[in-house]
Structures are given as C-alpha cells and as structure tokens.
Design an enzyme around this catalytic site. Structure first.
Site, PDB file in Angstrom:
ATOM      1  N   PRO A  74      -2.409   2.448   1.628  1.00  0.00           N
ATOM      2  CA  PRO A  74      -3.540   3.326   1.960  1.00  0.00           C
ATOM      3  C   PRO A  74      -4.811   3.022   1.169  1.00  0.00           C
ATOM      4  CG  PRO A  74      -1.542   4.608   1.845  1.00  0.00           C
ATOM      5  CD  PRO A  74      -1.182   3.220   1.375  1.00  0.00           C
ATOM      6  N   CYS A  75      -5.936   3.063   1.881  1.00  0.00           N
ATOM      7  CA  CYS A  75      -7.219   2.679   1.282  1.00  0.00           C
ATOM      8  C   CYS A  75      -8.143   3.856   1.007  1.00  0.00           C
ATOM      9  CB  CYS A  75      -7.934   1.693   2.204  1.00  0.00           C
ATOM     10  SG  CYS A  75      -8.495   2.447   3.768  1.00  0.00           S
ATOM     11  N   GLN A  76      -7.780   5.059   1.450  1.00  0.00           N
ATOM     12  CA  GLN A  76      -8.729   6.170   1.400  1.00  0.00           C
ATOM     13  C   GLN A  76      -9.296   6.416   0.008  1.00  0.00           C
ATOM     14  OE1 GLN A  76      -5.833   6.144   2.948  1.00  0.00           O
ATOM     15  NE2 GLN A  76      -5.892   7.221   4.907  1.00  0.00           N
ATOM     16  N   PHE A  91      -9.782   4.241  -2.309  1.00  0.00           N
ATOM     17  CA  PHE A  91     -10.499   3.081  -2.824  1.00  0.00           C
ATOM     18  C   PHE A  91     -11.715   2.726  -1.980  1.00  0.00           C
ATOM     19  CE2 PHE A  91      -5.871   2.269  -3.607  1.00  0.00           C
ATOM     20  CZ  PHE A  91      -5.884   2.528  -4.965  1.00  0.00           C
TER      21      PHE A  91
END
Length: 299
Positions: free
Chosen positions: A163-165, A167
């Site tokens: 998951p990138c949320q 970053f």
C-alpha cells in the site's frame, strides 16, 4: 511501466525469450480542458452519469479472441522449468499478469513467461472479483495481518505492490505511522519464513523522497537483513508505453547465495510516447452503455 520479468527469469537460470509487460496499462492523465470546450463526441448535450454495473459474457482468460495466445498456466498445461510465485497485495492482478505474460495490448503481443502464480491475496472484494474474472480463482480474499502463514505455500518469487497511501505525495504522508505504512512487513515475514529466491516490491516514487528517503532506506535495510542484495528501479511510465505521466519504484531483491541480478529494463518508448488519444481510440466507436458511461466520452 514494464518490469524486467525476463531478467527475473534469467536470474532464476531460465533462458529469456520474452519480456512480459505489466498489465497495468491503465489510462490516465487526461489533458486539461475548460468547461467551454468539454463536449460529447457527437455534439449532443451531456447526459446524467449512469451508475449501472457493467455486464460481462467472459473475462480475459476465456475471451475467444485470446484462444491463440492463452497461457499454459490458465490451460492447466505443464510448463518447462516453471518458477513458482506468491503474490501479496495482488489487486486486480497487474503485477501477476506481467509475470505470466501471454496477452495482447495496444497491438502488441507478449509471449508466455515461465512463471506460475501459486497463491495470491488481497483484502478488496472488488479487486478479488476482477482478478477471478480475468486471471483465475487462485486468489484469496483476506487480510495479510490475520492469515496463518503456514497456509501460504513456499515459492521462488514473491511480488507485492504494498500500500502506498501513507507514502504518496497525494496521500497522508504519515509513513510508518500511518494505518498502512508498515504493511510491507508482511512481505518481510514471508521472506524470513520461506526465503524466496527473488522479491519484487512496487510503490510510489514519493516513497523515495518522503522524510528525505528515510522510509525507503528502512525498507531496503529490512530486506537486506533477511539475506538479500537489493536495487531500486525508478521507472517512468511513458518510457515503457504507458499513456500516463506516472513514475513508480520497483524494489528488487535477490537472495545473497544466488549469482547474478536482473538488469533494469531499458526504455522502449523514449522519444515517442504513447498518447491517451491512441489508448482510447478503440473505444470511440462503442455506443453500448454496458461500458459504464460510454456516452460521456468527451474531447
């Protein structure tokens, strides 16, 4: 962009015969227009957006048009020297399809690659439904923080777009303090238990800039601590044929006892980017509203 899956195969001592592209050939980055020039292709007034669910007669795997390029993996046929793969944070299967190869997109065909997805998991019901429809029923709907790792098979390759949320430049920027910021540790845990030969993680480019790169450095350190040499590939989507201005980091790890390392793929479209107009051109003639809001196609 396109990851060098062929290079991964070579690192696993497989003769490279093709490079599969990531299936995530998504459309985006529409040019900005003012409201005065936004209009339907046919010149008629804009309709109210419809929220109907699309209807399908088949998915990717059983599409009659794909019968001549069907991957042996889907057909249940043996593949010589196949390499097993476990997929975390699988989503709708973009990374998975890139490893499997054997698909056609934008007039180009990708040959099958010697990988077999033995296990895939995501916690989004919609993503799992999409994966089931197009790539197969081997995906599990579940939470990686709650599952029993004894139920996950060992594999030569571990992949995961964690998951990138927390970053992302458009997200919370809370890093490891965020709700999803430490979920990459599920991949570290798998590495510790099963020691796959190759590990590939994917995330947003801002991961390398947030907190002066401290979070990325820690992730790399955690991978190295499990006995892996690493490299980070900063790939710009348009350089590899994506019709969107998008940059992604691929964190590649190879177990220390193995020789060699996959080479970062060279750009395939430098100087000749694939445009959004070209990407959507085959949809212009479609009138059926089975494709949601197809009547809302603007220029």
């Amino acid at each position: 962009g396109q990851a060098a899956w062929g290079g991964v195969a070579k690192c696993l001592r497989w003769p490279v015969h093709s490079c599969g592209g990531l299936a995530a050939q998504a459309v985006g980055s529409m040019a900005r227009y003012s409201k005065t020039v936004m209009r339907r292709k046919d010149g008629k007034p804009k309709l109210s957006a419809r929220r109907n669910h699309p209807e399908y007669s088949h998915g990717f795997v059983n599409n009659p048009e794909n019968i001549n390029i069907i991957n042996p993996f889907w057909a249940g046929k043996p593949i010589d020297q196949v390499h097993s793969v476990v997929s975390f944070f699988s989503g709708c299967g973009g990374l998975d399809l890139g490893l499997l190869g054997c698909f056609r997109v934008y007039g180009r065909e990708y040959a099958p690659l010697p990988f077999s997805i033995e296990y895939a998991i995501d916690n989004s019901e919609d993503a799992v439904r999409c994966y089931n429809l197009n790539l197969g029923s081997h995906i599990l709907l579940g939470d990686l923080t709650e599952i029993n790792y004894d139920d996950i098979p060992p594999a030569e390759v571990l992949i995961g777009g964690f998951p990138c949320q927390d970053f992302s430049s458009s997200g919370t920027k809370t890093g490891f303090a965020g709700e999803r910021g430490t979920l990459y540790q599920t991949m570290i845990r798998y590495m510790r238990i099963y020691q796959p030969k190759v590990v590939i993680g994917e995330n947003v480019a801002h991961l390398g800039r947030l907190a002066a790169g401290a979070y990325l450095k820690q992730i790399i350190a955690d991978i190295k601590s499990e006995g892996y040499k690493t490299a980070v590939w900063d790939l710009y989507g348009p350089d590899y044929g994506l019709p969107q201005s998008r940059r992604r980091l691929f964190i590649v790890g190879v177990r220390n006892d193995l020789p060699g390392f996959p080479a970062q793929p060279k750009p395939t479209h430098a100087g000749r980017y694939f445009t959004i107009d070209e990407a959507l051109s085959d949809l212009e003639a479609v009138e059926s509203e089975l494709i949601c809001n197809q009547s809302q196609y603007f220029v």
